[in-house]
Design a protein around this motif. Sequence first.
Motif, PDB file in Angstrom:
ATOM      1  N   ILE B  40       3.191  46.668  87.715  1.00 58.65           N
ATOM      2  CA  ILE B  40       3.075  45.214  87.659  1.00 58.65           C
ATOM      3  C   ILE B  40       2.655  44.768  86.253  1.00 58.65           C
ATOM      4  O   ILE B  40       3.025  43.686  85.794  1.00 58.65           O
ATOM      5  N   GLU B  41       1.927  45.600  85.573  1.00 59.56           N
ATOM      6  CA  GLU B  41       1.481  45.251  84.218  1.00 59.56           C
ATOM      7  C   GLU B  41       2.510  45.565  83.150  1.00 59.56           C
ATOM      8  O   GLU B  41       2.348  45.177  82.000  1.00 59.56           O
ATOM      9  N   ASN B  42       3.560  46.270  83.523  1.00 60.98           N
ATOM     10  CA  ASN B  42       4.555  46.697  82.542  1.00 60.98           C
ATOM     11  C   ASN B  42       5.306  45.506  81.949  1.00 60.98           C
ATOM     12  O   ASN B  42       5.702  44.594  82.677  1.00 60.98           O
ATOM     13  N   GLU B  43       5.501  45.522  80.649  1.00 60.64           N
ATOM     14  CA  GLU B  43       6.130  44.385  79.953  1.00 60.64           C
ATOM     15  C   GLU B  43       7.514  44.061  80.481  1.00 60.64           C
ATOM     16  O   GLU B  43       7.847  42.911  80.726  1.00 60.64           O
ATOM     17  N   TRP B  44       8.323  45.097  80.652  1.00 64.56           N
ATOM     18  CA  TRP B  44       9.689  44.867  81.095  1.00 64.56           C
ATOM     19  C   TRP B  44       9.698  44.303  82.504  1.00 64.56           C
ATOM     20  O   TRP B  44      10.457  43.393  82.838  1.00 64.56           O
ATOM     21  N   PHE B  45       8.824  44.830  83.325  1.00 66.60           N
ATOM     22  CA  PHE B  45       8.748  44.371  84.711  1.00 66.60           C
ATOM     23  C   PHE B  45       8.307  42.908  84.773  1.00 66.60           C
ATOM     24  O   PHE B  45       8.802  42.126  85.574  1.00 66.60           O
ATOM     25  N   LYS B  46       7.401  42.567  83.896  1.00 68.19           N
ATOM     26  CA  LYS B  46       6.808  41.222  83.973  1.00 68.19           C
ATOM     27  C   LYS B  46       7.784  40.123  83.580  1.00 68.19           C
ATOM     28  O   LYS B  46       7.630  38.994  84.007  1.00 68.19           O
ATOM     29  N   LYS B  47       8.804  40.470  82.840  1.00 67.59           N
ATOM     30  CA  LYS B  47       9.742  39.439  82.384  1.00 67.59           C
ATOM     31  C   LYS B  47      10.469  38.812  83.559  1.00 67.59           C
ATOM     32  O   LYS B  47      11.229  39.464  84.260  1.00 67.59           O
ATOM     33  N   GLY B  48      10.253  37.547  83.757  1.00 68.28           N
ATOM     34  CA  GLY B  48      10.976  36.841  84.809  1.00 68.28           C
ATOM     35  C   GLY B  48      10.497  37.159  86.209  1.00 68.28           C
ATOM     36  O   GLY B  48      11.116  36.806  87.197  1.00 68.28           O
ATOM     37  N   TYR B  49       9.353  37.840  86.294  1.00 67.62           N
ATOM     38  CA  TYR B  49       8.854  38.235  87.615  1.00 67.62           C
ATOM     39  C   TYR B  49       8.022  37.114  88.214  1.00 67.62           C
ATOM     40  O   TYR B  49       7.130  36.582  87.568  1.00 67.62           O
ATOM     41  N   ILE B  50       8.338  36.749  89.419  1.00 64.74           N
ATOM     42  CA  ILE B  50       7.521  35.758  90.118  1.00 64.74           C
ATOM     43  C   ILE B  50       6.782  36.470  91.238  1.00 64.74           C
ATOM     44  O   ILE B  50       7.409  36.975  92.160  1.00 64.74           O
ATOM     45  N   PRO B  51       5.480  36.540  91.167  1.00 65.63           N
ATOM     46  CA  PRO B  51       4.744  37.269  92.198  1.00 65.63           C
ATOM     47  C   PRO B  51       4.932  36.604  93.551  1.00 65.63           C
ATOM     48  O   PRO B  51       4.999  35.387  93.628  1.00 65.63           O
ATOM     49  N   PRO B  52       5.043  37.386  94.600  1.00 69.73           N
ATOM     50  CA  PRO B  52       5.231  36.787  95.920  1.00 69.73           C
ATOM     51  C   PRO B  52       3.954  36.097  96.368  1.00 69.73           C
ATOM     52  O   PRO B  52       2.867  36.499  95.990  1.00 69.73           O
ATOM     53  N   ARG B  53       4.139  35.027  97.123  1.00 66.94           N
ATOM     54  CA  ARG B  53       2.976  34.336  97.678  1.00 66.94           C
ATOM     55  C   ARG B  53       2.850  34.733  99.113  1.00 66.94           C
ATOM     56  O   ARG B  53       3.793  34.543  99.873  1.00 66.94           O
ATOM     57  N   PHE B  54       1.721  35.288  99.458  1.00 65.00           N
ATOM     58  CA  PHE B  54       1.566  35.669 100.849  1.00 65.00           C
ATOM     59  C   PHE B  54       0.862  34.558 101.582  1.00 65.00           C
ATOM     60  O   PHE B  54      -0.249  34.204 101.299  1.00 65.00           O
ATOM     61  N   GLU B  55       1.580  34.009 102.540  1.00 71.36           N
ATOM     62  CA  GLU B  55       1.015  32.904 103.294  1.00 71.36           C
ATOM     63  C   GLU B  55       0.122  33.466 104.381  1.00 71.36           C
ATOM     64  O   GLU B  55       0.150  34.632 104.698  1.00 71.36           O
TER      65      GLU B  55
END
Lengths: 192, 278
Positions: B40-55
């Motif tokens: 999750i902290e990886n630069e490539w991974f973070k690009k354009g990543y929207i973390p899921p919202r857990f309702e």
Amino acid sequence: SVNEVEALYELFKKLSSSIIDDGLIHKEELQLALFHTPIGSNLFLDRVFDLFDEKRNGVIEFEEFVHALNVFHPCAPLEDKIDFAFRLYDLRQTGFIEREEVKQMVIAILMESEMNLSDDLLEEIIDKTFDDADADKDGKINKEEWKAFVLRNPNLLRNMTLPHLKSVMNSYFQYCTPNLVFLIDPLALSYL
Amino acid sequence: MKIFKADFDCPPWFSSSAKKLIKRILDPNPLTRITVAEIIENEWFKKGYIPPRFERADVSLDDVDAIFNESRDSRNLVEQCEEGSAVPATMNAFELISTSQGLNLSSLFEKQMGLVKRETRFTSKCPANEIISKIEKTAMPMGFGVKKNNYKMKLLGEKTGRKGHLAVTTEIFQVAPSLFMVELRKSEGDTLEFHKFYNNLSTGLKDIVWTTTDRGKVEEKDGDPFVPNSPKSAFTPKSENSLKNSSKALICITEAIVPKEATSEQQKAKGRMHTKCL
């Protein structure tokens, strides 16, 4: 495939020939399809018909039919659905959904479902809705407020999606691509 | 196996950062392998990543279905998933409006041009809990299992019909204080059977269904029961006319309904009726 395209056209043919067989959908024919009777009138039917009849010539042509139905496809952008619903409810097309319009619509649905409410209850329902939707408290709902309201209450758009469309005419509408480019090409219609 | 030795190749168009990340994920050694937190902290991974919202974990009736379907038992199951301290969802004006037949285009695709719909509604002035238990008590002897979740219910028919088991979802909404709308939707099975089921069910629910056009029944408003210029008469002819079945020729428009208890005796004796024929 050709069969799927034909299915959509078959539906149009069925609807447009139900009363007057002229290849065009008249208001009575839409009414018949939705209410199973051509008699009477309904505020919401009027709105739907007007939005489908883009050319405002009193009939729905195949092109208009498909173009409007586009919005109801499960893959259509949410933005389009939100916009269509707004225009549906903006009875006088002022760019705002005014309180008077909401009242008129609630009265219409109560009549349709044979429910009678006292004016107090009626006002209460509308008050509550406006409390929720009318962010700047100016007595009317603008497009931005509507959008925010709908995003908080997604089931408001429940009737803006027709799952049937996916199975009936997938190839007629653009496929659901990640970019969600969603158009109907009028030229494609010419070969029908 | 190649993967155990990390013997793989990335396609040439992969960026170097993507390749690096994949290499670290496909590390055969679990001790040196990248962790999820690190990914999750990886630069490539973070690009354009929207973390899921857990309702908040609402119990979805789909889960409940799965349990239900797996049970080979045809016993009537009654389980309450959550003790409801919650109240029924409120129906706002637009939700109410969207129930109109004129706004539900799915009927364009109905195979039968008949009056059989996949969903139906009725209103009730009884408390929501009472509505639920009444439906439950009526449906069970009809051979339906009941699954409840707050103010949502699933009724599952034991018998296999033309298109499998009939499954009906029921939901209760609050329209106004002490006025509720009950929605019944067929979620599985044959629509005609759903229609039949509803007819039988509504006979058993007579006590809780609120009918206003009920053959001259009227409740008196405080003061003058006949108010000629009530706001209701101010709407345009178009919205005034509503679609009725051809079998219904007369509509009684009653004056304001007072939300207090009135016996039918009182209504019959005192009620005056303002009738409009449409």
